[in-house]
Design a protein around this motif. Structure first.
Motif, PDB file in Angstrom:
ATOM      1  N   ASP A  99       0.828  -1.223   0.000  1.00  0.00           N
ATOM      2  CA  ASP A  99       0.000   0.000   0.000  1.00  0.00           C
ATOM      3  C   ASP A  99       0.851   1.258   0.000  1.00  0.00           C
ATOM      4  O   ASP A  99       0.514   2.265  -0.620  1.00  0.00           O
ATOM      5  N   GLU A 100       1.955   1.167   0.744  1.00  0.00           N
ATOM      6  CA  GLU A 100       2.863   2.309   0.840  1.00  0.00           C
ATOM      7  C   GLU A 100       3.535   2.572  -0.523  1.00  0.00           C
ATOM      8  O   GLU A 100       3.665   3.707  -0.970  1.00  0.00           O
ATOM      9  N   PHE A 101       3.935   1.487  -1.204  1.00  0.00           N
ATOM     10  CA  PHE A 101       4.516   1.630  -2.546  1.00  0.00           C
ATOM     11  C   PHE A 101       3.477   2.227  -3.512  1.00  0.00           C
ATOM     12  O   PHE A 101       3.802   3.075  -4.332  1.00  0.00           O
ATOM     13  N   THR A 102       2.234   1.776  -3.405  1.00  0.00           N
ATOM     14  CA  THR A 102       1.171   2.293  -4.284  1.00  0.00           C
ATOM     15  C   THR A 102       0.983   3.793  -4.053  1.00  0.00           C
ATOM     16  O   THR A 102       0.850   4.569  -4.999  1.00  0.00           O
ATOM     17  N   ARG A 103       1.017   4.200  -2.805  1.00  0.00           N
ATOM     18  CA  ARG A 103       0.857   5.614  -2.472  1.00  0.00           C
ATOM     19  C   ARG A 103       2.021   6.432  -3.052  1.00  0.00           C
ATOM     20  O   ARG A 103       1.828   7.496  -3.638  1.00  0.00           O
ATOM     21  N   MET A 104       3.239   5.911  -2.902  1.00  0.00           N
ATOM     22  CA  MET A 104       4.414   6.626  -3.435  1.00  0.00           C
ATOM     23  C   MET A 104       4.366   6.698  -4.962  1.00  0.00           C
ATOM     24  O   MET A 104       4.786   7.677  -5.566  1.00  0.00           O
ATOM     25  N   ARG A 105       3.816   5.635  -5.564  1.00  0.00           N
ATOM     26  CA  ARG A 105       3.727   5.603  -7.033  1.00  0.00           C
ATOM     27  C   ARG A 105       2.737   6.663  -7.531  1.00  0.00           C
ATOM     28  O   ARG A 105       2.994   7.365  -8.503  1.00  0.00           O
ATOM     29  N   GLU A 106       1.603   6.782  -6.858  1.00  0.00           N
ATOM     30  CA  GLU A 106       0.612   7.807  -7.236  1.00  0.00           C
ATOM     31  C   GLU A 106       1.201   9.211  -7.083  1.00  0.00           C
ATOM     32  O   GLU A 106       0.972  10.101  -7.899  1.00  0.00           O
ATOM     33  N   HIS A 107       1.969   9.386  -6.030  1.00  0.00           N
ATOM     34  CA  HIS A 107       2.639  10.666  -5.765  1.00  0.00           C
ATOM     35  C   HIS A 107       3.620  10.984  -6.909  1.00  0.00           C
ATOM     36  O   HIS A 107       3.668  12.102  -7.427  1.00  0.00           O
ATOM     37  N   MET A 108       4.392   9.970  -7.326  1.00  0.00           N
ATOM     38  CA  MET A 108       5.356  10.140  -8.426  1.00  0.00           C
ATOM     39  C   MET A 108       4.635  10.556  -9.711  1.00  0.00           C
ATOM     40  O   MET A 108       5.065  11.490 -10.410  1.00  0.00           O
ATOM     41  N   VAL A 109       3.539   9.859 -10.036  1.00  0.00           N
ATOM     42  CA  VAL A 109       2.812  10.153 -11.279  1.00  0.00           C
ATOM     43  C   VAL A 109       2.270  11.583 -11.236  1.00  0.00           C
ATOM     44  O   VAL A 109       2.356  12.319 -12.216  1.00  0.00           O
ATOM     45  N   HIS A 110       1.768  11.988 -10.087  1.00  0.00           N
ATOM     46  CA  HIS A 110       1.191  13.328  -9.983  1.00  0.00           C
ATOM     47  C   HIS A 110       2.257  14.430 -10.029  1.00  0.00           C
ATOM     48  O   HIS A 110       2.213  15.325 -10.877  1.00  0.00           O
ATOM     49  N   GLN A 146       5.789  14.266 -10.333  1.00  0.00           N
ATOM     50  CA  GLN A 146       6.941  14.231 -11.242  1.00  0.00           C
ATOM     51  C   GLN A 146       6.522  14.195 -12.711  1.00  0.00           C
ATOM     52  O   GLN A 146       7.307  14.560 -13.583  1.00  0.00           O
ATOM     53  N   MET A 147       5.317  13.708 -12.981  1.00  0.00           N
ATOM     54  CA  MET A 147       4.908  13.557 -14.381  1.00  0.00           C
ATOM     55  C   MET A 147       3.821  14.552 -14.785  1.00  0.00           C
ATOM     56  O   MET A 147       4.064  15.428 -15.600  1.00  0.00           O
ATOM     57  N   LYS A 148       2.620  14.427 -14.209  1.00  0.00           N
ATOM     58  CA  LYS A 148       1.522  15.340 -14.589  1.00  0.00           C
ATOM     59  C   LYS A 148       1.935  16.789 -14.402  1.00  0.00           C
ATOM     60  O   LYS A 148       1.747  17.620 -15.295  1.00  0.00           O
ATOM     61  N   ALA A 167      12.678   3.961  -4.532  1.00  0.00           N
ATOM     62  CA  ALA A 167      12.361   3.609  -5.929  1.00  0.00           C
ATOM     63  C   ALA A 167      11.511   4.668  -6.627  1.00  0.00           C
ATOM     64  O   ALA A 167      11.596   4.828  -7.840  1.00  0.00           O
ATOM     65  N   TYR A 168      10.671   5.398  -5.871  1.00  0.00           N
ATOM     66  CA  TYR A 168       9.768   6.377  -6.503  1.00  0.00           C
ATOM     67  C   TYR A 168      10.275   7.812  -6.373  1.00  0.00           C
ATOM     68  O   TYR A 168       9.558   8.766  -6.672  1.00  0.00           O
ATOM     69  N   ASN A 169      11.527   7.943  -5.917  1.00  0.00           N
ATOM     70  CA  ASN A 169      12.118   9.287  -5.795  1.00  0.00           C
ATOM     71  C   ASN A 169      12.482   9.843  -7.172  1.00  0.00           C
ATOM     72  O   ASN A 169      12.624   9.109  -8.136  1.00  0.00           O
ATOM     73  N   ASP A 170      12.695  11.161  -7.172  1.00  0.00           N
ATOM     74  CA  ASP A 170      12.898  11.920  -8.407  1.00  0.00           C
ATOM     75  C   ASP A 170      14.350  11.885  -8.892  1.00  0.00           C
ATOM     76  O   ASP A 170      14.941  12.910  -9.161  1.00  0.00           O
ATOM     77  N   HIS A 171      14.935  10.695  -8.978  1.00  0.00           N
ATOM     78  CA  HIS A 171      16.327  10.580  -9.436  1.00  0.00           C
ATOM     79  C   HIS A 171      16.604   9.162  -9.938  1.00  0.00           C
ATOM     80  O   HIS A 171      15.829   8.237  -9.658  1.00  0.00           O
ATOM     81  N   PRO A 172      17.730   8.980 -10.683  1.00  0.00           N
ATOM     82  CA  PRO A 172      18.076   7.621 -11.113  1.00  0.00           C
ATOM     83  C   PRO A 172      18.585   6.791  -9.929  1.00  0.00           C
ATOM     84  O   PRO A 172      18.905   7.347  -8.881  1.00  0.00           O
ATOM     85  N   LEU A 173      18.671   5.480 -10.105  1.00  0.00           N
ATOM     86  CA  LEU A 173      19.201   4.591  -9.061  1.00  0.00           C
ATOM     87  C   LEU A 173      20.171   3.591  -9.694  1.00  0.00           C
ATOM     88  O   LEU A 173      19.972   3.187 -10.848  1.00  0.00           O
ATOM     89  N   GLY A 174      21.183   3.158  -8.935  1.00  0.00           N
ATOM     90  CA  GLY A 174      22.116   2.143  -9.429  1.00  0.00           C
ATOM     91  C   GLY A 174      21.438   0.781  -9.503  1.00  0.00           C
ATOM     92  O   GLY A 174      20.596   0.458  -8.665  1.00  0.00           O
ATOM     93  N   SER A 234      16.852   4.835 -15.078  1.00  0.00           N
ATOM     94  CA  SER A 234      16.721   6.284 -15.280  1.00  0.00           C
ATOM     95  C   SER A 234      15.707   6.909 -14.323  1.00  0.00           C
ATOM     96  O   SER A 234      14.816   6.228 -13.798  1.00  0.00           O
ATOM     97  N   GLN A 235      15.846   8.211 -14.144  1.00  0.00           N
ATOM     98  CA  GLN A 235      14.884   9.009 -13.375  1.00  0.00           C
ATOM     99  C   GLN A 235      13.473   8.790 -13.957  1.00  0.00           C
ATOM    100  O   GLN A 235      13.311   8.803 -15.182  1.00  0.00           O
ATOM    101  N   PRO A 236      12.460   8.613 -13.114  1.00  0.00           N
ATOM    102  CA  PRO A 236      11.111   8.315 -13.635  1.00  0.00           C
ATOM    103  C   PRO A 236      10.625   9.313 -14.689  1.00  0.00           C
ATOM    104  O   PRO A 236      10.073   8.912 -15.725  1.00  0.00           O
ATOM    105  N   TYR A 237      10.838  10.609 -14.459  1.00  0.00           N
ATOM    106  CA  TYR A 237      10.356  11.624 -15.405  1.00  0.00           C
ATOM    107  C   TYR A 237      10.971  11.427 -16.799  1.00  0.00           C
ATOM    108  O   TYR A 237      10.290  11.589 -17.819  1.00  0.00           O
TER     109      TYR A 237
END
Ligand code: SAH
Length: 211
Positions: free
Chosen positions: A4-15, A17-19, A49-56, A64-67
């Motif tokens: 649930d926490e991952f789902t919440r972070m994912r919705e936050h990312m879409v809103h 970082q993207m929209k 994983a849902y932060n605004d940057h790339p990861l190793g 790559s960064q999600p955006y």
């Protein structure tokens, strides 16, 4: 961490970082809402994983960064019936986004262990429309050509000729082009023998290693 926490972070990312940054294509936004990005990184990286940057992701490579993944995907203007070639499977995250949106994805990775890891995650998530090739993607993958769209997720010095020739007449390609540290992201549109290119802005990718 709970699903649930991952789902919440994912919705936050879409809103945020993207929209909020101008990604409009509904099918792109829907794909990012569905794909569990945390499944593509190591356990200790999952909280980020849902932060605004790339990861190793190991082997000196990055997811790559999600955006940037969203920007590249949207630029391809994909249709459900499209056949897409991806160069640089890496973690498999971008591959999953493509597999959500189109009928057929071919993905090439030169580091076998990375592609095996990505395939395992993608198989577990149930994707059945992905074809895996372990090879140098600079040559593309002639066996399944031509493609409606080609997405290159590592930086090229110049646009590989083989990739251009494997695009359909109305095909699109997104590719970072430039030096070792800094590149520009280009959208190439093929119209018969003519290509036009649009600069989508500065980016930083790991290099496309040939040979
Ligand atoms: N799309 C990936 C990003 C991976 S980073 C993701 O979402 O995680 C770029 C990837 O391109 C790396 O895994 C690297 O090993 C791969 N790569 C670099 N040069 C390549 C080449 N010539 N052919 C195929 N893959 C290549």
């Amino acid at each position: 961490m709970h699903e649930d926490e991952f789902t919440r972070m994912r919705e936050h990312m879409v809103h945020y970082q993207m929209k909020n940054r101008g990604i409009r294509d509904k099918s792109v936004l829907a794909a990012f809402s569905r794909v569990p990005r945390h499944a593509f990184v190591e356990k200790h990286q999952q909280p980020f994983a849902y932060n605004d940057h790339p990861l190793g992701i190991g082997s000196g490579q990055t997811i790559s960064q999600p955006y940037i993944v969203a920007l590249m995907t949207e630029a391809l203007r994909l249709k459900e019936t499209d056949k897409v070639l991806e160069i640089g499977t890496g973690s498999g995250y971008q591959t999953a986004i493509l597999a959500e949106m189109v009928d057929e994805v071919h993905t090439i990775e030169r580091i076998a262990s990375l592609q095996e890891g990505a395939k395992k995650v993608l198989d577990e998530l149930g994707y059945e429309n992905i074809h895996y090739v372990t090879a140098d993607g600079t040559d593309g993958h002639d066996e399944a050509a031509p493609y409606d769209a080609i997405l290159v997720t590592a930086a090229a010095r110049e646009i590989p000729k083989d990739l251009l020739s494997q695009l359909k007449d109305t095909g699109r390609m997104v590719i970072p082009v430039g030096g070792h540290f800094f590149q520009d992201l280009f959208l190439i549109r093929k119209r018969g023998d003519v290509h036009d290119r649009k600069n989508l802005g500065p980016v930083r990718f790991v290099p496309l290693v040939s040979g």
